[in-house]
Motif scaffolding. Structure first.
Motif, PDB file in Angstrom:
ATOM      1  N   TYR A   1       0.852  -1.188   0.000  1.00 15.63           N
ATOM      2  CA  TYR A   1       0.000   0.000   0.000  1.00 15.63           C
ATOM      3  C   TYR A   1       0.884   1.233   0.000  1.00 15.63           C
ATOM      4  O   TYR A   1       1.852   1.314   0.770  1.00 15.63           O
ATOM      5  CB  TYR A   1      -0.884   0.033   1.248  1.00 15.63           C
ATOM      6  CG  TYR A   1      -1.838  -1.119   1.368  1.00 15.63           C
ATOM      7  CD1 TYR A   1      -3.065  -1.082   0.735  1.00 15.63           C
ATOM      8  CD2 TYR A   1      -1.513  -2.237   2.119  1.00 15.63           C
ATOM      9  CE1 TYR A   1      -3.958  -2.139   0.847  1.00 15.63           C
ATOM     10  CE2 TYR A   1      -2.394  -3.299   2.236  1.00 15.63           C
ATOM     11  CZ  TYR A   1      -3.607  -3.243   1.597  1.00 15.63           C
ATOM     12  OH  TYR A   1      -4.481  -4.294   1.705  1.00 15.63           O
ATOM     13  N   CYS A   2       0.537   2.192  -0.838  1.00 16.50           N
ATOM     14  CA  CYS A   2       1.288   3.446  -0.891  1.00 16.50           C
ATOM     15  C   CYS A   2       0.429   4.509  -1.558  1.00 16.50           C
ATOM     16  O   CYS A   2      -0.427   4.191  -2.385  1.00 16.50           O
ATOM     17  CB  CYS A   2       2.588   3.245  -1.670  1.00 16.50           C
ATOM     18  SG  CYS A   2       3.668   4.669  -1.600  1.00 16.50           S
ATOM     19  N   ASP A   3       0.691   5.782  -1.200  1.00 20.81           N
ATOM     20  CA  ASP A   3      -0.086   6.863  -1.801  1.00 20.81           C
ATOM     21  C   ASP A   3       0.469   7.302  -3.156  1.00 20.81           C
ATOM     22  O   ASP A   3      -0.166   8.047  -3.874  1.00 20.81           O
ATOM     23  CB  ASP A   3      -0.191   8.057  -0.848  1.00 20.81           C
ATOM     24  CG  ASP A   3       1.160   8.636  -0.470  1.00 20.81           C
ATOM     25  OD1 ASP A   3       2.197   8.034  -0.824  1.00 20.81           O
ATOM     26  OD2 ASP A   3       1.182   9.689   0.200  1.00 20.81           O
TER      27      ASP A   3
ATOM     28  N   ILE B   1       4.415   2.771  -7.249  1.00 22.73           N
ATOM     29  CA  ILE B   1       5.700   2.081  -7.076  1.00 22.73           C
ATOM     30  C   ILE B   1       5.887   1.192  -8.295  1.00 22.73           C
ATOM     31  O   ILE B   1       4.983   0.445  -8.666  1.00 22.73           O
ATOM     32  CB  ILE B   1       5.704   1.218  -5.791  1.00 22.73           C
ATOM     33  CG1 ILE B   1       5.436   2.087  -4.561  1.00 22.73           C
ATOM     34  CG2 ILE B   1       7.022   0.489  -5.648  1.00 22.73           C
ATOM     35  CD1 ILE B   1       5.315   1.298  -3.273  1.00 22.73           C
TER      36      ILE B   1
ATOM     37  N   ASP C   1       0.348   7.373   4.316  1.00 23.04           N
ATOM     38  CA  ASP C   1       1.465   8.307   4.145  1.00 23.04           C
ATOM     39  C   ASP C   1       2.800   7.574   4.313  1.00 23.04           C
ATOM     40  O   ASP C   1       3.469   7.683   5.319  1.00 23.04           O
ATOM     41  CB  ASP C   1       1.342   9.427   5.182  1.00 23.04           C
ATOM     42  CG  ASP C   1       2.414  10.487   5.014  1.00 23.04           C
ATOM     43  OD1 ASP C   1       2.839  10.718   3.872  1.00 23.04           O
ATOM     44  OD2 ASP C   1       2.826  11.063   6.042  1.00 23.04           O
ATOM     45  N   GLY C   2       3.150   6.766   3.332  1.00 17.15           N
ATOM     46  CA  GLY C   2       4.370   5.974   3.374  1.00 17.15           C
ATOM     47  C   GLY C   2       4.161   4.694   2.590  1.00 17.15           C
ATOM     48  O   GLY C   2       3.418   4.672   1.612  1.00 17.15           O
ATOM     49  N   VAL C   3       4.813   3.635   3.049  1.00 20.71           N
ATOM     50  CA  VAL C   3       4.699   2.331   2.388  1.00 20.71           C
ATOM     51  C   VAL C   3       4.346   1.289   3.442  1.00 20.71           C
ATOM     52  O   VAL C   3       4.956   1.253   4.517  1.00 20.71           O
ATOM     53  CB  VAL C   3       6.031   1.934   1.697  1.00 20.71           C
ATOM     54  CG1 VAL C   3       5.916   0.566   1.056  1.00 20.71           C
ATOM     55  CG2 VAL C   3       6.439   2.973   0.674  1.00 20.71           C
ATOM     56  N   ARG C   4       3.349   0.452   3.128  1.00 20.65           N
ATOM     57  CA  ARG C   4       2.966  -0.646   4.034  1.00 20.65           C
ATOM     58  C   ARG C   4       2.914  -1.925   3.228  1.00 20.65           C
ATOM     59  O   ARG C   4       2.312  -1.981   2.156  1.00 20.65           O
ATOM     60  CB  ARG C   4       1.615  -0.368   4.687  1.00 20.65           C
ATOM     61  CG  ARG C   4       1.238  -1.461   5.682  1.00 20.65           C
ATOM     62  CD  ARG C   4       0.020  -1.146   6.497  1.00 20.65           C
ATOM     63  NE  ARG C   4      -1.166  -1.138   5.661  1.00 20.65           N
ATOM     64  CZ  ARG C   4      -2.125  -0.233   5.728  1.00 20.65           C
ATOM     65  NH1 ARG C   4      -2.034   0.754   6.586  1.00 20.65           N
ATOM     66  NH2 ARG C   4      -3.176  -0.307   4.952  1.00 20.65           N
TER      67      ARG C   4
ATOM     68  N   ASN D   1       5.585  -1.376   7.912  1.00 19.46           N
ATOM     69  CA  ASN D   1       5.224  -0.081   7.355  1.00 19.46           C
ATOM     70  C   ASN D   1       6.275   0.972   7.684  1.00 19.46           C
ATOM     71  O   ASN D   1       6.926   0.915   8.720  1.00 19.46           O
ATOM     72  CB  ASN D   1       3.819   0.361   7.771  1.00 19.46           C
ATOM     73  CG  ASN D   1       3.653   0.538   9.240  1.00 19.46           C
ATOM     74  OD1 ASN D   1       4.448   1.205   9.879  1.00 19.46           O
ATOM     75  ND2 ASN D   1       2.604  -0.060   9.796  1.00 19.46           N
TER      76      ASN D   1
ATOM     77  N   SER E   1       6.249   5.009   7.675  1.00 16.90           N
ATOM     78  CA  SER E   1       5.430   6.210   7.570  1.00 16.90           C
ATOM     79  C   SER E   1       6.337   7.431   7.463  1.00 16.90           C
ATOM     80  O   SER E   1       7.270   7.598   8.257  1.00 16.90           O
ATOM     81  CB  SER E   1       4.533   6.328   8.802  1.00 16.90           C
ATOM     82  OG  SER E   1       3.934   7.590   8.853  1.00 16.90           O
ATOM     83  N   LYS E   2       6.063   8.284   6.501  1.00 14.85           N
ATOM     84  CA  LYS E   2       6.842   9.514   6.337  1.00 14.85           C
ATOM     85  C   LYS E   2       6.702  10.390   7.566  1.00 14.85           C
ATOM     86  O   LYS E   2       7.681  10.971   8.048  1.00 14.85           O
ATOM     87  CB  LYS E   2       6.369  10.266   5.094  1.00 14.85           C
ATOM     88  CG  LYS E   2       6.657   9.552   3.794  1.00 14.85           C
ATOM     89  CD  LYS E   2       6.040  10.309   2.629  1.00 14.85           C
ATOM     90  CE  LYS E   2       6.101   9.493   1.355  1.00 14.85           C
ATOM     91  NZ  LYS E   2       5.382  10.157   0.250  1.00 14.85           N
TER      92      LYS E   2
END
Length: 178
Positions: free
Chosen positions: A111-113, A116, A146-149, A160, A162-163
Motif C-alpha cells: 500500500y502506498c499513496d 511504485i 502516508d508511506g509504504v505498508r 510499514n 510512515s513519512k
C-alpha cells in the motif's frame, strides 16, 4: 468468516486423500467455478428456491466437465447434498491458501499513496521471501497511507514505513543530539 470455517472441514479431507497434482487441478477448477459466483445472475440462480438442487448441481458439474475430474465431481455432488454449493468461492480460496502454505507460496499487498514500479515491488517480495524462507508475490494497492505498508496475511507480516513517523523520529534524534 462462517464460510471459511465450513470450507476448512472440506479442505482437510481433500489433503488427506489427494496427491499434490490432484489438489492443484482441483484448485484451478474451483477457482474457475468461483468466478461464476461474481455474476449476479449466477448467484440468483444458485440461491433461488425455484431452481431444483439437481439443476444447480448439473449446472456446476457442466462447468467442470471438461476436466473429467472424479474428485471435483464427487466434491460438487457432496456440496449439493449438503446444500452448500454457495460455499465454492470460500472453498476455492481456502484450498488455494492451503496449497500455498504447503508449497510456501504467499501473496501480499503493498500500500502506498504514490505509484511504485514493478521492479521495486518484485525486489521487496524477493528480499522479504528470503528473510522468511518462502516465495512471496506482492500486488500494489493504491491507498492514502502516508508511506509504504507491506502486508502478507498468511504469514502475519505487516511492515510499514510512515513519512510522518520518520520525520518525527528524525526531529527527536536531532533534538537529543543538541
Amino acid at each position: 468468516m462462517q464460510y471459511e470455517l465450513i470450507a476448512k472441514r472440506y479442505i482437510k479431507p481433500l489433503f488427506e486423500l489427494c496427491d499434490q497434482v490432484t489438489l492443484d487441478n482441483l484448485s484451478e477448477l474451483l477457482n474457475s467455478v468461483a468466478t461464476a459466483f461474481e455474476s449476479d445472475k449466477f448467484i440468483t440462480i444458485m440461491r433461488s428456491s425455484d431452481v431444483s438442487t439437481e439443476t444447480k448441481t448439473a449446472l456446476v458439474l457442466d462447468m467442470v466437465a471438461p476436466a473429467n475430474s472424479k474428485v471435483a465431481n464427487n466434491l460438487i455432488k457432496l456440496l449439493a447434498e449438503n446444500g452448500r454449493l454457495d460455499l465454492i468461492p470460500a472453498l476455492a480460496e481456502g484450498l488455494a491458501r492451503e496449497i500455498g502454505r504447503v508449497k510456501r507460496l504467499y501473496k501480499g499487498r503493498v500500500y502506498c499513496d504514490s505509484a511504485i514500479d514493478k521492479n521495486s515491488i518484485d525486489m521487496i517480495a524477493r528480499d522479504l521471501g528470503n528473510k522468511v524462507g518462502a516465495t512471496i508475490s506482492l500486488e500494489f494497492v493504491p491507498s492514502t497511507f502516508d508511506g509504504v505498508r507491506v502486508e502478507v496475511d498468511d504469514l502475519n507480516i505487516e511492515i510499514n514505513f510512515s513519512k510522518t513517523r520518520l520525520n518525527a523520529q528524525l526531529v527527536e534524534h536531532i533534538l537529543k543530539a543538541i
